[in-house]
Write an enzyme that holds these catalytic residues in place. Sequence first.
Site, PDB file in Angstrom:
ATOM      1  N   LEU A   1      -3.562 -15.113  10.592  1.00  0.00           N
ATOM      2  CA  LEU A   1      -4.443 -15.607  11.658  1.00  0.00           C
ATOM      3  C   LEU A   1      -3.826 -16.780  12.411  1.00  0.00           C
ATOM      4  O   LEU A   1      -4.416 -17.248  13.395  1.00  0.00           O
ATOM      5  CB  LEU A   1      -5.793 -16.074  11.067  1.00  0.00           C
ATOM      6  CG  LEU A   1      -6.908 -15.052  10.893  1.00  0.00           C
ATOM      7  CD1 LEU A   1      -6.513 -13.931   9.948  1.00  0.00           C
ATOM      8  CD2 LEU A   1      -8.170 -15.725  10.374  1.00  0.00           C
TER       9      LEU A   1
ATOM     10  N   THR B   1      -4.614 -26.717  15.557  1.00  0.00           N
ATOM     11  CA  THR B   1      -5.999 -26.693  16.064  1.00  0.00           C
ATOM     12  C   THR B   1      -7.005 -26.672  14.915  1.00  0.00           C
ATOM     13  O   THR B   1      -8.182 -26.925  15.137  1.00  0.00           O
ATOM     14  CB  THR B   1      -6.257 -25.459  16.961  1.00  0.00           C
ATOM     15  OG1 THR B   1      -5.796 -24.290  16.267  1.00  0.00           O
ATOM     16  CG2 THR B   1      -5.540 -25.587  18.285  1.00  0.00           C
TER      17      THR B   1
ATOM     18  N   LYS C   1       6.186 -18.429  19.987  1.00  0.00           N
ATOM     19  CA  LYS C   1       6.926 -18.483  18.710  1.00  0.00           C
ATOM     20  C   LYS C   1       5.985 -18.252  17.536  1.00  0.00           C
ATOM     21  O   LYS C   1       6.324 -17.564  16.578  1.00  0.00           O
ATOM     22  CB  LYS C   1       7.579 -19.866  18.535  1.00  0.00           C
ATOM     23  CG  LYS C   1       8.870 -20.049  19.278  1.00  0.00           C
ATOM     24  CD  LYS C   1       9.468 -21.384  18.838  1.00  0.00           C
ATOM     25  CE  LYS C   1      10.665 -21.755  19.660  1.00  0.00           C
ATOM     26  NZ  LYS C   1      11.085 -23.133  19.406  1.00  0.00           N
TER      27      LYS C   1
ATOM     28  N   TYR D   1       7.475  -2.304  11.558  1.00  0.00           N
ATOM     29  CA  TYR D   1       7.621  -2.475  10.105  1.00  0.00           C
ATOM     30  C   TYR D   1       6.932  -1.318   9.368  1.00  0.00           C
ATOM     31  O   TYR D   1       7.398  -0.858   8.327  1.00  0.00           O
ATOM     32  CB  TYR D   1       7.019  -3.819   9.656  1.00  0.00           C
ATOM     33  CG  TYR D   1       8.024  -4.957   9.639  1.00  0.00           C
ATOM     34  CD1 TYR D   1       8.417  -5.586  10.809  1.00  0.00           C
ATOM     35  CD2 TYR D   1       8.597  -5.395   8.442  1.00  0.00           C
ATOM     36  CE1 TYR D   1       9.343  -6.618  10.802  1.00  0.00           C
ATOM     37  CE2 TYR D   1       9.517  -6.438   8.423  1.00  0.00           C
ATOM     38  CZ  TYR D   1       9.885  -7.036   9.605  1.00  0.00           C
ATOM     39  OH  TYR D   1      10.806  -8.065   9.587  1.00  0.00           O
TER      40      TYR D   1
ATOM     41  N   ASP E   1       4.259 -24.524   8.910  1.00  0.00           N
ATOM     42  CA  ASP E   1       4.288 -23.873  10.218  1.00  0.00           C
ATOM     43  C   ASP E   1       4.865 -22.467  10.025  1.00  0.00           C
ATOM     44  O   ASP E   1       5.998 -22.320   9.536  1.00  0.00           O
ATOM     45  CB  ASP E   1       5.179 -24.726  11.139  1.00  0.00           C
ATOM     46  CG  ASP E   1       5.238 -24.195  12.556  1.00  0.00           C
ATOM     47  OD1 ASP E   1       5.161 -22.962  12.750  1.00  0.00           O
ATOM     48  OD2 ASP E   1       5.379 -25.023  13.474  1.00  0.00           O
TER      49      ASP E   1
ATOM     50  N   TYR F   1       0.234 -16.187  25.156  1.00  0.00           N
ATOM     51  CA  TYR F   1      -0.689 -15.707  24.106  1.00  0.00           C
ATOM     52  C   TYR F   1      -0.748 -14.180  24.118  1.00  0.00           C
ATOM     53  O   TYR F   1      -0.518 -13.531  23.096  1.00  0.00           O
ATOM     54  CB  TYR F   1      -2.065 -16.309  24.372  1.00  0.00           C
ATOM     55  CG  TYR F   1      -3.128 -15.961  23.362  1.00  0.00           C
ATOM     56  CD1 TYR F   1      -3.168 -16.585  22.111  1.00  0.00           C
ATOM     57  CD2 TYR F   1      -4.127 -15.035  23.665  1.00  0.00           C
ATOM     58  CE1 TYR F   1      -4.168 -16.289  21.191  1.00  0.00           C
ATOM     59  CE2 TYR F   1      -5.135 -14.737  22.750  1.00  0.00           C
ATOM     60  CZ  TYR F   1      -5.145 -15.369  21.515  1.00  0.00           C
ATOM     61  OH  TYR F   1      -6.142 -15.068  20.611  1.00  0.00           O
TER      62      TYR F   1
ATOM     63  N   TYR G   1       8.074 -18.703   1.264  1.00  0.00           N
ATOM     64  CA  TYR G   1       8.350 -17.926   0.035  1.00  0.00           C
ATOM     65  C   TYR G   1       7.234 -18.158  -0.964  1.00  0.00           C
ATOM     66  O   TYR G   1       7.149 -19.232  -1.563  1.00  0.00           O
ATOM     67  CB  TYR G   1       9.714 -18.322  -0.549  1.00  0.00           C
ATOM     68  CG  TYR G   1      10.841 -17.911   0.366  1.00  0.00           C
ATOM     69  CD1 TYR G   1      11.414 -16.636   0.266  1.00  0.00           C
ATOM     70  CD2 TYR G   1      11.296 -18.762   1.363  1.00  0.00           C
ATOM     71  CE1 TYR G   1      12.409 -16.235   1.142  1.00  0.00           C
ATOM     72  CE2 TYR G   1      12.291 -18.370   2.242  1.00  0.00           C
ATOM     73  CZ  TYR G   1      12.839 -17.107   2.122  1.00  0.00           C
ATOM     74  OH  TYR G   1      13.823 -16.706   2.993  1.00  0.00           O
TER      75      TYR G   1
END
Length: 317
Positions: free
Chosen positions: A76, A40, A94, A162, A61, A148, A67
């Site tokens: 974002l 987008t 995903k 995490y 993507d 979403y 890395y």
Amino acid sequence: MKYGRKRVLVTGGAGFLGSHLCERLLAEGNDVLCVDNLFTGTKDNIVHLLDNPYFELVRHDVTFPLYVEVDEIYNLACPASPIHYQRDPVQTTKTSVHGAINMLGLAKRVGAKIFQASTSEVYGDPEVHPQTEDYRGSVNPIGPRACYDEGKRCAETLFFDYWRQHGMRIKVARIFNTYGPRMHPNDGRVVSNFIVQALEGQPITLYGDGSQTRSFCFVDDLIEGFIRLMASPDDVTGPINLGNPREMTVRELAEMVVAMVGGAKTEIVYHPLPADDPLQRQPNITLAKDKLGWEPRITLEQGLERTIAYFRERMKA
Ligand code: NAD
Ligand code: UDP
């Protein structure tokens, strides 16, 4: 970071918010790596930055591992407009979930501080109004917005796991509707739709009866909130609401845009309200005021003026 400029990764950096963030980070003397798959987002949003030796665009993507060596990450990457995130809903989930895992993994490996662009959509169609961060939300897990909403909720879960499990430095912002220059004209979100329609003399498309409410934040105010959150002490993890508390109906917004564009004869056409479209939304920003000393400064009138000017100019080109 040991010497020199801070190396900052912005995923989704060629999008609406990401491009403003990259600009601000460069202005503050950082070395910025923009990672985007241009789903987008567009190069046009960042073309003016490409000559800067401290700016780099990588077409990538985020659902695949990355890395690189960086000191801070702003995550974002994710289509934000309902028409775009519903086009390929599996990819949307995903992007949020695998994207968060990949970026958190990267942050863990290099010891970077990491920011997540979460959303007011985690509150779904809220029963608590205005929304405070302790409200757990009312999301339909199987509806058209779920790819979403649930993707972003799962990303928040990953960030906090995490943090608990690996002691990472995390910053989670819940962003409410934000508008401004560089929104895509065909983005489908309400502010850009209404402005483009009014400028073209097309009918304004009002979904439902227009009584649903939203609260609109100008992009510069929001980016200031991002920067302050990232710079805040490590114990400020969020989630923290960032948005403008001025609430209005979508119909009021339509009337305001028509009046400002000067299209007195512009007609309003009604379309059905999309499924699961939240009926009300307004951020409680007490936490952002207390922890970040942040609140929006730009009025809706000023912000719309600047956004209308941007689209007017763009449509001439
Ligand atoms: P946008 O669509 O303009 O930007 C998203 C960017 O992410 C685009 O450049 C797109 O190409 C990129 N992208 C999408 N999938 C990707 C992938 N798999 N890998 C790499 N890049 C990918 O939207 P925006 O308004 O700039 O939103 C930016 C972030 O802020 C999003 O995460 C969105 O969920 C969040 N957010 C925005 C708002 C708002 O009102 N603008 C509100 C709440 C949350
Ligand atoms: N909306 C509308 N006309 C449009 C686009 C959107 O009436 O052309 C409505 C939409 O139904 C929603 C509100 O405006 O109630 C905000 O929509 P947007 O897609 O901008 O964001 P979100 O629903 O994610 O807050």
